[in-house]
Motif scaffolding. Structure first.
Motif, mmCIF file in Angstrom:
data_model
loop_
_atom_site.group_PDB
_atom_site.id
_atom_site.type_symbol
_atom_site.label_atom_id
_atom_site.label_comp_id
_atom_site.label_asym_id
_atom_site.label_seq_id
_atom_site.Cartn_x
_atom_site.Cartn_y
_atom_site.Cartn_z
ATOM 1 N N PRO A 1 -7.595 5.826 5.632
ATOM 2 C CA PRO A 1 -5.879 7.020 6.116
ATOM 3 C C PRO A 1 -4.824 6.501 6.793
ATOM 4 O O PRO A 1 -5.187 4.977 7.149
ATOM 5 C CB PRO A 1 -7.000 7.166 7.744
ATOM 6 C CG PRO A 1 -8.106 6.850 7.397
ATOM 7 C CD PRO A 1 -8.407 5.548 6.188
ATOM 8 N N LYS A 2 -3.879 6.657 7.287
ATOM 9 C CA LYS A 2 -2.376 6.311 6.950
ATOM 10 C C LYS A 2 -1.703 5.235 6.150
ATOM 11 O O LYS A 2 -0.094 5.229 6.619
ATOM 12 C CB LYS A 2 -2.451 5.889 8.140
ATOM 13 C CG LYS A 2 -2.553 7.019 9.664
ATOM 14 C CD LYS A 2 -2.946 6.509 11.352
ATOM 15 C CE LYS A 2 -2.900 7.182 12.012
ATOM 16 N NZ LYS A 2 -2.707 6.896 13.166
ATOM 17 N N ALA A 3 -3.004 4.346 5.717
ATOM 18 C CA ALA A 3 -2.241 2.846 5.023
ATOM 19 C C ALA A 3 -2.198 3.314 3.641
ATOM 20 O O ALA A 3 -1.236 3.463 2.744
ATOM 21 C CB ALA A 3 -3.004 1.700 5.212
ATOM 22 N N GLY A 4 -2.714 4.468 3.064
ATOM 23 C CA GLY A 4 -3.011 4.418 2.056
ATOM 24 C C GLY A 4 -3.715 3.477 0.253
ATOM 25 O O GLY A 4 -5.187 3.140 1.299
ATOM 26 N N PHE A 5 -3.455 3.626 -0.342
ATOM 27 C CA PHE A 5 -3.920 2.569 -1.789
ATOM 28 C C PHE A 5 -3.427 2.253 -2.067
ATOM 29 O O PHE A 5 -2.692 1.212 -1.848
ATOM 30 C CB PHE A 5 -4.378 3.679 -3.644
ATOM 31 C CG PHE A 5 -4.750 4.279 -2.965
ATOM 32 C CD1 PHE A 5 -6.362 5.446 -3.488
ATOM 33 C CD2 PHE A 5 -4.662 5.873 -2.378
ATOM 34 C CE1 PHE A 5 -6.693 6.226 -3.779
ATOM 35 C CE2 PHE A 5 -4.700 7.180 -2.288
ATOM 36 C CZ PHE A 5 -5.897 7.463 -3.297
ATOM 37 N N PRO A 6 -4.039 0.621 -2.145
ATOM 38 C CA PRO A 6 -3.498 -0.723 -2.865
ATOM 39 C C PRO A 6 -2.414 -0.342 -4.181
ATOM 40 O O PRO A 6 -3.366 -0.020 -5.218
ATOM 41 C CB PRO A 6 -4.447 -1.628 -2.821
ATOM 42 C CG PRO A 6 -6.107 -0.977 -2.277
ATOM 43 C CD PRO A 6 -5.672 0.324 -2.173
ATOM 44 N N VAL A 7 -1.490 -0.871 -4.281
ATOM 45 C CA VAL A 7 -0.891 -0.452 -5.454
ATOM 46 C C VAL A 7 -0.945 -1.320 -6.425
ATOM 47 O O VAL A 7 -0.975 -0.687 -7.369
ATOM 48 C CB VAL A 7 1.303 -0.815 -4.719
ATOM 49 C CG1 VAL A 7 2.016 -1.047 -5.900
ATOM 50 C CG2 VAL A 7 1.545 0.068 -3.748
ATOM 51 N N THR B 1 0.879 -1.345 0.048
ATOM 52 C CA THR B 1 0.167 -0.130 -0.355
ATOM 53 C C THR B 1 0.713 1.687 0.119
ATOM 54 O O THR B 1 2.507 0.847 1.012
ATOM 55 C CB THR B 1 -0.835 0.076 1.333
ATOM 56 O OG1 THR B 1 -0.305 0.049 2.333
ATOM 57 C CG2 THR B 1 -1.875 -0.818 1.354
ATOM 58 N N ILE B 2 0.443 2.642 -0.088
ATOM 59 C CA ILE B 2 0.968 3.994 -0.426
ATOM 60 C C ILE B 2 0.390 4.842 -0.433
ATOM 61 O O ILE B 2 -1.072 5.024 -1.030
ATOM 62 C CB ILE B 2 1.871 3.818 -1.820
ATOM 63 C CG1 ILE B 2 2.827 4.388 -2.062
ATOM 64 C CG2 ILE B 2 1.066 3.790 -3.150
ATOM 65 C CD1 ILE B 2 3.469 4.865 -3.152
ATOM 66 N N SER B 3 0.290 5.686 0.195
ATOM 67 C CA SER B 3 -0.477 7.011 0.126
ATOM 68 C C SER B 3 0.019 7.618 -0.741
ATOM 69 O O SER B 3 1.097 8.205 -1.585
ATOM 70 C CB SER B 3 -0.103 7.546 2.209
ATOM 71 O OG SER B 3 1.866 8.167 1.737
ATOM 72 N N ALA B 4 -0.645 9.044 -1.006
ATOM 73 C CA ALA B 4 -0.270 10.421 -2.121
ATOM 74 C C ALA B 4 0.714 11.006 -1.531
ATOM 75 O O ALA B 4 1.343 11.065 -2.380
ATOM 76 C CB ALA B 4 -1.942 10.609 -1.778
ATOM 77 N N ILE C 1 -5.289 11.131 -8.217
ATOM 78 C CA ILE C 1 -4.739 9.412 -7.920
ATOM 79 C C ILE C 1 -6.713 9.247 -7.733
ATOM 80 O O ILE C 1 -7.074 8.601 -8.346
ATOM 81 C CB ILE C 1 -4.340 9.183 -6.494
ATOM 82 C CG1 ILE C 1 -3.005 9.244 -6.633
ATOM 83 C CG2 ILE C 1 -4.835 7.869 -6.446
ATOM 84 C CD1 ILE C 1 -2.154 8.661 -7.849
ATOM 85 N N ALA C 2 -7.235 10.255 -6.888
ATOM 86 C CA ALA C 2 -8.723 10.331 -6.842
ATOM 87 C C ALA C 2 -9.630 10.234 -7.596
ATOM 88 O O ALA C 2 -10.056 9.154 -8.164
ATOM 89 C CB ALA C 2 -9.298 11.571 -6.247
ATOM 90 N N ALA C 3 -9.239 10.821 -9.080
ATOM 91 C CA ALA C 3 -9.462 10.703 -10.313
ATOM 92 C C ALA C 3 -9.539 9.337 -10.911
ATOM 93 O O ALA C 3 -10.796 9.635 -11.511
ATOM 94 C CB ALA C 3 -8.901 12.017 -10.805
ATOM 95 N N VAL C 4 -8.486 8.512 -10.461
ATOM 96 C CA VAL C 4 -8.966 7.129 -11.355
ATOM 97 C C VAL C 4 -8.258 6.611 -11.285
ATOM 98 O O VAL C 4 -9.150 5.332 -11.293
ATOM 99 C CB VAL C 4 -7.539 7.161 -12.584
ATOM 100 C CG1 VAL C 4 -7.166 9.050 -13.038
ATOM 101 C CG2 VAL C 4 -6.097 7.379 -10.970
#
Length: 210
Positions: A64-70, A33-36, A54-57
């Motif tokens: 929160p804290k973890a971010g997005f699944p890479v 996982t990675i944050s913006a 990132i939110a657009a796609v």
């Protein structure tokens, strides 16, 4: 995944390949996982800007804290940018710049497949450059009409570039990547992306001679 409806800007689109490269590096390093903010720091960009892009796609909400699944975010960007939808392209002008483009295998990763090149030099006609056949320029219109190529790349001298662009437009090519040092006049609806290497070199030269 269906593409998200978005009024994403041209500038945001131009940043997407950088995000993708950053994410692929993170994946290769075992990051799940990675944050913006982490992406922004890596690319030296504003984190609010990156979060908006990132939110657009993205098909998922970042945690929160973890971010997005890479892995998911990589697939989202690839899907949004259409990299899985292979698009054929041709190169007109098989000189040094044209040959360099024909030898660039990274284009395939961005959904671009170079299928043919065109030139006027007798010694090139009928040959292949990195496995891509070279045809005489007189065959351009017939080839494009038969193969319905959507993208044309111009690496010719400036004085013939407009004529090539006119041919592209006649056969239905809707996107032109123009490396010729001239501005092209095309109908509405045809996109021209200009790459002016001379302008870039001029900026570098000016900087070191100030």
């Amino acid at each position: 995944m269906e593409k998200k409806a978005s009024n994403i800007t041209v500038q945001a689109l131009q940043r997407m390949p950088y995000y993708l490269h950053c994410l692929e590096q993170a994946r290769d390093n075992g990051i799940k996982t990675i944050s913006a903010t982490s992406i922004a720091n890596e690319l030296k960009l504003n984190d609010v800007l990156v979060r908006k892009d990132i939110a657009a796609v993205s098909s998922t909400q970042g945690k929160p804290k973890a971010g997005f699944p890479v892995d998911e975010l990589i697939l989202d960007i690839i899907d949004y940018m259409g990299y899985n939808d292979k698009k054929d392209a041709i190169v007109v002008g098989a000189g040094s710049l044209g040959r360099a483009l024909l030898g660039n295998h990274e284009f395939e990763g961005y959904g671009l497949s170079l299928v043919a090149a065109f030139d006027i030099k007798p010694e090139l006609i009928g040959k292949e450059i990195n496995g891509i056949p070279v045809y005489h320029i007189s065959e351009l219109e017939t080839f494009c009409s038969e193969h319905r190529v959507p993208i044309g790349i111009i690496t010719t001298p400036p004085d013939v570039a407009q004529g090539i662009a006119d041919t592209f437009c006649r056969v239905g090519i809707m996107a032109i990547w123009n490396f010729a040092l001239t501005r092209l006049d095309v109908p509405e609806g045809v996109l021209v992306q200009n790459e002016n290497l001379a302008s870039s070199l001029a900026m570098l030269s000016h900087h070191i001679t100030k």
